[in-house]
Design an enzyme around this catalytic site. Structure first.
Site, PDB file in Angstrom:
ATOM      1  N   THR A 131     -40.608  16.854 -48.535  1.00  0.00           N
ATOM      2  CA  THR A 131     -40.097  16.307 -47.265  1.00  0.00           C
ATOM      3  C   THR A 131     -41.067  15.341 -46.598  1.00  0.00           C
ATOM      4  OG1 THR A 131     -38.762  18.257 -46.851  1.00  0.00           O
ATOM      5  CG2 THR A 131     -39.367  16.989 -44.924  1.00  0.00           C
TER       6      THR A 131
ATOM      7  N   THR B 186     -42.305  22.046 -49.519  1.00  0.00           N
ATOM      8  CA  THR B 186     -42.638  23.399 -49.072  1.00  0.00           C
ATOM      9  C   THR B 186     -41.947  24.486 -49.908  1.00  0.00           C
ATOM     10  OG1 THR B 186     -40.862  23.278 -47.446  1.00  0.00           O
ATOM     11  CG2 THR B 186     -43.077  22.723 -46.677  1.00  0.00           C
TER      12      THR B 186
HETATM   13  N1  ASP Z   1     -36.835  20.564 -50.605  1.00  0.00           N
HETATM   14  C1  ASP Z   1     -38.119  20.132 -50.102  1.00  0.00           C
HETATM   15  C2  ASP Z   1     -39.146  20.378 -51.188  1.00  0.00           C
HETATM   16  O1  ASP Z   1     -39.589  21.466 -51.365  1.00  0.00           O
HETATM   17  C3  ASP Z   1     -38.439  20.861 -48.855  1.00  0.00           C
HETATM   18  C4  ASP Z   1     -39.766  20.497 -48.229  1.00  0.00           C
HETATM   19  O2  ASP Z   1     -40.542  19.695 -48.680  1.00  0.00           O
HETATM   20  O3  ASP Z   1     -40.044  21.071 -47.181  1.00  0.00           O
HETATM   21  O4  ASP Z   1     -39.511  19.451 -51.859  1.00  0.00           O
END
Ligand code: ASP
Length: 362
Positions: free
Chosen positions: A29, A105
């Site tokens: 993200t 994340t």
């Molecule tokens: N879907 C994203 C990922 O894990 C979520 C994030 O980065 O918070 O790449």
């Protein structure tokens, strides 16, 4: 380029400081933008991220970058990517004071856990971070997470050794041991916590380090990279009403070498004879069954209740207070290093990178 040498009075270790940090951008993200057709968030390249952080220029540490092409949503993270990250770090290990990994994340705790096992005797900080809102958005948490991670990766003690020579996750003011961390919230900025281990540092106006909770590697010895990972394992969660035939098929899967079993409470399972029989037979066939708790906090103690004691008798090993992320990635690492199941069981019962707390070792 600035270059510093510090001589450690205690052990004569020469720690060569470079005043450089390597920023590894894998995706997530933090660097995402909206797809103009679907409207869904997708990872953008590093230049987009850098353009949104003019503050980069104010950092006194030199920053080099390495970008995954294409950057990935961390749901697509795999053992191949983990080996790639290990190669990036180990090939450039002496050139940097520390490493910051920008990562989605969703699977960040898995990557942080596996890297802690892949980098034996890590003597430099490897800090993973990301964000809940893309860095281009007004209310982003990405800038603070990124800036503080870079600072943490280049913070040294007076003797020249790094403050946090371990794999960590930095998020929302907290520095956590990577292999103790879990993603706990998909919406709030406070996305991670380490429920069974104290935070290593709180980043408020000042950094407050909990030095006695931070790993102390041997700075006289090199970091040993372990690229091997064997992912022939599965996570198996117990629930009331578990069906015999389904468990039997899962345990008979060809090539299966390890099971992370998420049991109830302090390591308990239904005392159904068929379940104990199947688990015992699997253990005797050489499958390593590791018992961790479905509770977010606390330890497995198989001798506490009869419902846990029978598991012990069936040859199941305790995972103590391990997270699922640490248990899975530790098994992958050990299965690649050792062919003998008893050796793997022995290592599962030891802390190899600070991932578990063994009660009588407290
Ligand atoms: N879907 C994203 C990922 O894990 C979520 C994030 O980065 O918070 O790449």
């Amino acid at each position: 380029m600035k270059s510093f040498y510090y001589l450690c009075a205690k052990d004569n270790t020469n720690m060569k400081r470079t005043n450089r940090v390597l920023l590894i951008y894998t995706g997530g993200t933090i660097g995402m933008g909206s797809n103009c057709v679907t409207g869904a968030l997708e990872p953008l390249d590093f230049n987009h991220l850098a353009d949104n952080v003019p503050e980069f220029k104010q950092i006194s540490t030199d920053i080099d970058t390495y970008q995954f092409i294409p950057p990935i949503d961390s749901s697509n993270m795999s053992p191949t990517h983990w080996k790639q990250i290990l190669d990036i770090i180990s090939e450039r290990y002496d050139q940097y004071d520390g490493f910051v990994i920008l990562h989605g994340t969703d699977t960040m705790s898995y990557t942080a856990s596996v890297l802690s096992f892949m980098c034996e005797n890590l003597t430099k900080p490897v800090i993973l971070t990301g964000s809940q809102l893309p860095i281009g958005q007004l209310r982003t948490d990405g800038k603070e997470n990124l800036m503080t991670s870079i600072e943490l990766a280049s913070t040294y003690k007076a003797d020249g050794t790094p403050m946090v020579p371990e794999v960590c996750i930095y998020f929302n003011g907290h520095l956590l041991r990577g292999n103790r961390s879990t993603k706990q919230n998909a919406e709030e900025f406070n996305a991670f916590d380490s429920f069974n281990y104290p935070h290593l540092c709180e980043a408020g106006v000042n950094f407050t380090f909990q030095e006695h909770h931070i790993l102390k590697p041997d700075f006289n010895k090199p970091m040993i990279p372990h690229p091997g990972l064997d992912n022939n394992l599965m996570v198996f969660s117990l629930y009331p009403g578990l069906e015999e035939n389904i468990v039997k098929h899962a345990l008979d899967a060809p090539g299966l070498r390890g099971i992370v079993m998420r049991s109830f409470g302090s390591g308990n399972a239904p005392q159904t004879p068929w379940l104990l029989k199947q688990l015992k037979e699997a253990s005797m066939r050489g499958i390593v069954v590791v018992n961790i708790s479905q509770c977010i906090s606390g330890q497995v103690e198989m001798s506490r209740y009869d419902a846990g004691y029978h598991l012990k008798e069936a040859g199941i090993v305790t995972g103590y207070d391990s997270t699922v992320e640490a248990a899975v990635t530790k098994l992958m690492h050990l299965q690649a290093r050792f062919s003998d199941p008893d050796t793997i069981r022995q290592y599962m019962n030891q802390s190899i990178a600070g991932e578990i707390t063994i009660p009588n070792a407290l």
